[in-house]
Structures are given as C-alpha cells and as structure tokens.
Design an enzyme around this catalytic site. Structure first.
Site, PDB file in Angstrom:
ATOM      1  N   ARG A 232       3.473  -4.587  16.560  1.00  0.00           N
ATOM      2  CA  ARG A 232       2.085  -4.117  16.455  1.00  0.00           C
ATOM      3  C   ARG A 232       1.136  -5.185  17.023  1.00  0.00           C
ATOM      4  O   ARG A 232       0.082  -4.879  17.576  1.00  0.00           O
ATOM      5  CB  ARG A 232       1.735  -3.812  14.985  1.00  0.00           C
TER       6      ARG A 232
ATOM      7  N   HIS B 211       5.799 -12.719   7.444  1.00  0.00           N
ATOM      8  CA  HIS B 211       5.994 -11.334   6.982  1.00  0.00           C
ATOM      9  C   HIS B 211       7.147 -11.300   5.994  1.00  0.00           C
ATOM     10  O   HIS B 211       8.088 -12.080   6.104  1.00  0.00           O
ATOM     11  CB  HIS B 211       6.287 -10.388   8.153  1.00  0.00           C
TER      12      HIS B 211
ATOM     13  N   ASP C 135      -2.091  -8.363  11.722  1.00  0.00           N
ATOM     14  CA  ASP C 135      -3.447  -8.785  11.387  1.00  0.00           C
ATOM     15  C   ASP C 135      -3.931  -9.971  12.219  1.00  0.00           C
ATOM     16  O   ASP C 135      -5.126 -10.271  12.230  1.00  0.00           O
ATOM     17  CB  ASP C 135      -3.526  -9.135   9.894  1.00  0.00           C
TER      18      ASP C 135
ATOM     19  N   SER D 279       0.829  -1.219   0.000  1.00  0.00           N
ATOM     20  CA  SER D 279       0.000   0.000   0.000  1.00  0.00           C
ATOM     21  C   SER D 279       0.862   1.267   0.000  1.00  0.00           C
ATOM     22  O   SER D 279       0.566   2.214  -0.740  1.00  0.00           O
ATOM     23  CB  SER D 279      -0.969   0.010   1.180  1.00  0.00           C
TER      24      SER D 279
ATOM     25  N   HIS E 215      -1.997  -8.880   2.080  1.00  0.00           N
ATOM     26  CA  HIS E 215      -1.682  -7.597   2.740  1.00  0.00           C
ATOM     27  C   HIS E 215      -2.807  -7.268   3.724  1.00  0.00           C
ATOM     28  O   HIS E 215      -3.111  -8.073   4.602  1.00  0.00           O
ATOM     29  CB  HIS E 215      -1.458  -6.545   1.647  1.00  0.00           C
TER      30      HIS E 215
HETATM   31  N1  CMX Z   1       1.197 -19.734   6.135  1.00  0.00           N
HETATM   32  C1  CMX Z   1       1.604 -20.655   5.229  1.00  0.00           C
HETATM   33  N2  CMX Z   1       2.634 -20.498   4.401  1.00  0.00           N
HETATM   34  C2  CMX Z   1       3.330 -19.364   4.530  1.00  0.00           C
HETATM   35  C3  CMX Z   1       3.014 -18.371   5.469  1.00  0.00           C
HETATM   36  C4  CMX Z   1       1.882 -18.592   6.287  1.00  0.00           C
HETATM   37  N3  CMX Z   1       1.467 -17.701   7.176  1.00  0.00           N
HETATM   38  N4  CMX Z   1       3.894 -17.361   5.349  1.00  0.00           N
HETATM   39  C5  CMX Z   1       4.747 -17.685   4.351  1.00  0.00           C
HETATM   40  N5  CMX Z   1       4.399 -18.901   3.858  1.00  0.00           N
HETATM   41  C6  CMX Z   1       4.975 -19.580   2.713  1.00  0.00           C
HETATM   42  C7  CMX Z   1       4.840 -18.683   1.486  1.00  0.00           C
HETATM   43  O1  CMX Z   1       3.518 -18.803   0.935  1.00  0.00           O
HETATM   44  C8  CMX Z   1       5.921 -19.211   0.595  1.00  0.00           C
HETATM   45  O2  CMX Z   1       5.446 -20.403   0.012  1.00  0.00           O
HETATM   46  P1  CMX Z   1       5.889 -20.812  -1.501  1.00  0.00           P
HETATM   47  O3  CMX Z   1       7.373 -21.021  -1.430  1.00  0.00           O
HETATM   48  O4  CMX Z   1       5.113 -22.050  -1.770  1.00  0.00           O
HETATM   49  O5  CMX Z   1       5.511 -19.658  -2.372  1.00  0.00           O
HETATM   50  C9  CMX Z   1       7.011 -19.563   1.598  1.00  0.00           C
HETATM   51  O6  CMX Z   1       6.365 -19.724   2.880  1.00  0.00           O
HETATM   52  C10 CMX Z   1       8.072 -18.501   1.733  1.00  0.00           C
HETATM   53  O7  CMX Z   1       7.444 -17.268   1.991  1.00  0.00           O
HETATM   54  P2  CMX Z   1       8.184 -16.134   2.841  1.00  0.00           P
HETATM   55  O8  CMX Z   1       9.399 -15.726   2.093  1.00  0.00           O
HETATM   56  O9  CMX Z   1       8.333 -16.553   4.256  1.00  0.00           O
HETATM   57  O10 CMX Z   1       7.093 -14.975   2.858  1.00  0.00           O
HETATM   58  P3  CMX Z   1       6.793 -13.892   1.739  1.00  0.00           P
HETATM   59  O11 CMX Z   1       7.692 -12.727   1.965  1.00  0.00           O
HETATM   60  O12 CMX Z   1       6.778 -14.478   0.380  1.00  0.00           O
HETATM   61  O13 CMX Z   1       5.287 -13.503   2.089  1.00  0.00           O
HETATM   62  C11 CMX Z   1       3.468 -12.953   3.467  1.00  0.00           C
HETATM   63  C12 CMX Z   1       4.946 -12.737   3.213  1.00  0.00           C
HETATM   64  C13 CMX Z   1       3.013 -11.978   4.558  1.00  0.00           C
HETATM   65  C14 CMX Z   1       2.677 -12.654   2.198  1.00  0.00           C
HETATM   66  C15 CMX Z   1       3.238 -14.410   3.935  1.00  0.00           C
HETATM   67  O14 CMX Z   1       3.904 -14.632   5.150  1.00  0.00           O
HETATM   68  C16 CMX Z   1       1.774 -14.760   4.085  1.00  0.00           C
HETATM   69  O15 CMX Z   1       1.147 -15.149   3.099  1.00  0.00           O
HETATM   70  N6  CMX Z   1       1.192 -14.644   5.326  1.00  0.00           N
HETATM   71  C17 CMX Z   1      -0.215 -14.854   5.516  1.00  0.00           C
HETATM   72  C18 CMX Z   1      -0.999 -13.641   5.045  1.00  0.00           C
HETATM   73  C19 CMX Z   1      -0.813 -12.475   5.968  1.00  0.00           C
HETATM   74  O16 CMX Z   1      -0.905 -12.578   7.185  1.00  0.00           O
HETATM   75  N7  CMX Z   1      -0.592 -11.285   5.389  1.00  0.00           N
HETATM   76  C20 CMX Z   1      -0.512 -10.034   6.160  1.00  0.00           C
HETATM   77  C21 CMX Z   1       0.896  -9.438   6.239  1.00  0.00           C
HETATM   78  C22 CMX Z   1       0.888  -8.129   7.003  1.00  0.00           C
HETATM   79  C23 CMX Z   1       0.181  -7.059   6.221  1.00  0.00           C
HETATM   80  O17 CMX Z   1       0.675  -6.652   5.156  1.00  0.00           O
HETATM   81  O18 CMX Z   1      -0.895  -6.631   6.631  1.00  0.00           O
END
Ligand code: CMX
Length: 463
Positions: free
Chosen positions: A354, A345, A400, A269, A299
């Site tokens: 947070r 994250h 979140d 964002s 996000h």
């Molecule tokens: N549950 C399951 N799998 C997860 C995970 C979770 N909470 N967090 C990361 N992973 C997975 C990723 O999907 C990725 O899988 P692939 O290799 O199959 O693609 C792998 O672990 C590596 O990811 P990463 O490098 O640890 O995390 P990213 O930087 O790619 O993604 C984020 C970060 C936040 C998108 C991810 O942790 C996620 O999807 N979390 C759940 C959604 C969430 O809570 N989002 C809110 C974030 C805060 C915000 O912006 O508001």
C-alpha cells in the site's frame, strides 16, 4: 473555527438528495441479488469444511501469544482479504496492482473505483461497469444523514478530534438501523444478512456527508455542497471536502479508499467491527467501535502522527536537511522512547504494497513535491536505523508513512482529519465482513482468558 450559523446549516439541509435507493442497473444482477445467489453455496461450503476438518488441531498456541497481543494466533475466518507477511495484502486473491488493472475505473480515470472493490470483497467477482455505476447511484441515493445527526456534528466543539466526532455520528446512525428494527420485529436468523446488507449500504453511503460535515465544520465555513447522483463515490467525497474540481485529488481518493479498505480480519478496526457485530449489534454500532480502534496512534491515527513527526522534524532540522541530520532526528525519536510512526507492522515483514502503490502514484503525479521527497529520503534511512536499534521485527514502512504527503500535496493539510479518510475506507471491509458473518450465522465471539496464576498452575511441575 466557531460553529456555523444556523442559516447556513438550513441551506445545506435543503440541498439533500431527494431520491430513493433501489435498482440502478437494468439487465444485470445488483450486488444484493448476486449475494443472494452466492450465499447458499457458501453456507454448504462452510458446513463441508467443518465436517471434514472441524476437529483437527490448527497449530500450537504458546503462552507468549496470550501475553503478546495474540500475534499470529489463528482465530478468525474472513474471505475478503488475506495478508501475507512478505507479499502484503490480496483482496479476494488479487494484489493491489491486479486490482488496479482489473477493476472498473471512472471514465478517463486510471485508478480502481472503490465501488468495484466493495463488489469484489463481497462476491469475489469483478463487477461490470454497469454494476459499478449502479452502486455509485445507489450510494448517492442513500447518502443523506438525518437532521439530528447533522445537529450532533454541528454542536461538537471544533476542538473535539475529528475521529471522535466521526464515531459519535456513526453511532447515532443506529437510530434508523434496518437490522435493529428487523430484530425487534422477530426476524429469523436465516434472514439476518438482508437488513445487515441494507444497513451496510446506508453506512457506506452516508460517510461522505459525515466526513464532509466534520471537515467543513472544523476547518472551513460549515457550508456543504450536495451529492451529485451522476458522480462516483470518491468524486462526491472529494466535492464535499472542497476538492471536487481537482481531478488529481479525486483519483487519489479512488486509490486511497481502495487500498485502505481491508487488511484481513485481525487488525484492530476489522476485528473490533466483527467482535461487536457478533453480539448482533447493528453495523452502525459495530463500525463506530471499529472507528474508536482506528483512532489509536498504533493503528490508523499513525497517518496523522507521521505528518506531525515530519513537521516537527522540519521545524527542528530545516526543510532540506542532510541525511546525517535526519538520522540524528530518527535516533532522537527512538532514544526518547517513542516509535517512528509509519514504520513497522504486526504482520508484514516487507515494505507494505500500500506504501508502494502510493509511491508510484506520487512518482506519476507529483514527482517533485518536497514532502514526497522527504518521505523518500526517510525510506532510505529509517529501516537501517530500526534494524540497528534491534527491536522492531519489521523495519519497513506501512501504509501510513505515505498517505499524508499525498493529501498535503493536493491541499488537504489538516492532519487531524487524515484518519477520518482511513475510516471512510475501512467501512468497506468491515461492512463486507459483517454481511458475510450474518449470512453464515457467525456466532458470538467469546475467547477464553486466563489469569497468570492459572498459567502457572497448568505448567506446575512441567519443564
Ligand atoms: N519505531 C520504534 N519502535 C518500534 C517500531 C517503530 N516504528 N515498530 C516496532 N517497534 C518496537 C515495538 O514498540 C516493540 O517495542 P517493545 O519491545 O519495547 O514493546 C518492539 O519494537 C517489537 O515490536 P514488533 O513486534 O516489531 O511490532 P508490534 O507487532 O508489537 O507492533 C506496530 C506493530 C505497527 C504497532 C509497531 O510497528 C509500531 O508501533 N509502529 C509505529 C506506529 C505505526 O506506524 N502504526 C501503523 C500500523 C499500520 C496501521 O495499522 O495503520
């Protein structure tokens, strides 16, 4: 719920605040005056840094970063907040507990006022109580939204997601953009920040009326009370949502807006707002784009997803489930190819401060709340499972994972609305960034993209 009757809409329109923005603090500089004092020195500071370091390399770029969502790529400048992987966010060098201690509060309140956080983001300084009150009054004075924007919202089907409605309304505010008008009138580059400041102040000020209208149209009877010029921003937002008499909820909103306001410059964002703003799109257009990014489930929509996930869990394994049953449910989420929302994250590698701030708020105000207890139970279970699954780089909770439980406690149970509150808060960071970008003459963003064949060609014959 059906769209509200016209008579009700007219009644709410006549309740508009009938006074104009201006100067609300007598002896001390207003935010705009203070910024005008700070900008020339910062322009010189940037010039000096670029003259001394401008041609120096700044860390290697590896091909994985081109394919991997640009993780860790140093590419942006933003002074307002910096995110450390271990420690979490600092706003102008101050941690969340430091902000809670140092920023002015409402009379009788314990949480910082978001007005003060906005001042801090923009100037790096702690405002006085009088300056903060001046901002509250200025925002109240600017809070009315044009009638045609009200009509756009009233015509949205209640089935349209609140974030889509939010983005539509913010886009439409560009009708009255001071920046767009000044640009058409041939304003000099040196003056860009002034109308950007005015638009940003209008943007933040009008969000409670937009958010309140969406909430009341989709989940209530469409009636909207008036903004009170003697109340702070969070109190007014709470009133528009129907929770103004609930002191606990008002305090929660003050904390909520403060901690959700900014998370350095690279998140979807914040970066989207900066990117779109770099084309000299006005703050309304730029922030509407931010909102569309925030509406994604990886996000900001994750706060909605967390509650949905918790509710599904409760319907499957019951309300007071054992740790074993919760573990099984978490594993079934992962095995189903889904993410555990609220965990992980892109930058953080420890529990998000947070999250901790919200947990401390819950321990103080709602220690026995059943949903809070479930959030705590999950905190004790999920990180080990994510570590065992071995994919997520960060197994700890983010912001979140907690916010929905707090809102639910006070009766704001409509989870589809949660990301709108995140959006209201994120406007503070995006607006502050846009103002400084215009003040410093930040150029159009235009990174280079490569095709895979170009990458192969570049490295042909090299090991
Ligand atoms: N549950 C399951 N799998 C997860 C995970 C979770 N909470 N967090 C990361 N992973 C997975 C990723 O999907 C990725 O899988 P692939 O290799 O199959 O693609 C792998 O672990 C590596 O990811 P990463 O490098 O640890 O995390 P990213 O930087 O790619 O993604 C984020 C970060 C936040 C998108 C991810 O942790 C996620 O999807 N979390 C759940 C959604 C969430 O809570 N989002 C809110 C974030 C805060 C915000 O912006 O508001």
């Amino acid at each position: 719920m059906a769209a509200p009757a016209r008579s009700i809409l007219r009644a709410s329109r006549s309740a508009r605040v009938a006074f104009a923005p201006g100067r609300f603090s007598s002896s001390q500089p207003t935010l705009k005056e203070r910024l005008a004092q700070l900008i020339p020195a910062e322009i010189e500071n940037v010039k000096a840094i670029r003259a001394e370091h401008g041609k120096k390399a700044f860390g290697p770029v590896v091909v994985d970063q081109l394919y991997g969502g640009m993780r860790g790529l140093p590419a942006l400048i933003w002074e307002g907040s910096v995110l450390d992987a271990e420690e979490g966010i600092r706003f102008r060098g101050k941690t969340i507990p430091e902000c809670q201690e140092l920023l002015p509060r409402a009379p009788g309140g314990a949480e910082p006022l978001p007005e003060a956080l906005f001042w801090l983001l923009l100037t790096g300084e702690i405002p006085t109580q009088e300056q903060v009150t001046g901002l509250s009054k200025d925002w109240a004075a600017r809070s009315a939204i044009p009638e045609f924007v009200e009509e756009i919202l009233d015509r949205c089907p209640p089935t349209l997601h609140p974030m889509s409605q939010f983005s539509l309304a913010v886009t439409a505010l560009n009708h009255n953009s001071a920046f767009a008008k000044a640009y058409q009138d041939g304003v000099s580059k040196k003056e860009y920040w002034g109308p950007t400041f005015e638009d940003s102040m209008d943007l933040i000020a009008k969000l409670p009326n937009i958010a309140g209208r969406i909430y009341r149209n989709v989940f209530g009877d469409g009636k909207l009370p008036a903004i009170d010029p003697d109340k702070d921003y969070s109190h007014n937002l709470a009133t528009l949502l129907g929770f103004g008499d609930n002191a606990g909820f008002v305090e929660l909103l003050r904390l909520y807006i403060t901690i959700h306001s900014d998370h350095e410059g690279g998140n979807v964002s914040a970066h989207t707002g900066k990117l779109v703003g770099s084309a000299l799109s006005d703050p309304f257009l730029a922030f509407a784009a931010s909102l569309n990014g925030l509406a994604g489930p990886l996000h900001g929509l994750a706060n909605q997803e967390v509650l949905l996930w918790l509710r599904k869990m409760q319907s499957k394994i019951g309300e007071n489930a054992s740790d074993e049953a919760v573990k099984e449910y978490v594993w079934s989420t992962l095995k189903g190819g889904q993410v555990v929302p609220g965990y992980g994250h892109a930058v953080l590698r420890k529990t998000d401060p947070r999250y901790t701030a919200q947990r401390e708020f819950a321990l103080k105000h709602l220690p026995d709340d059943p949903l809070f207890k479930l959030v705590g139970q999950i905190y004790n279970i999920v990180p080990d499972i994510l570590l065992e699954a071995g994919k997520a780089k960060n197994p700890w909770p983010n912001v979140d994972a907690h916010s929905g439980a707090l809102l639910t406690h006070y009766g704001l149970t409509q989870m589809q609305f949660y990301t709108v509150l995140f959006g209201v808060s994120r406007a503070f960071g995006v607006a502050a960034q846009l103002i400084w970008d215009r003040a410093l003459g930040a150029p159009l963003e235009r990174p280079k993209s490569y095709s895979s064949s170009a990458i192969q060609k570049i490295f042909q014959g090299r090991t």
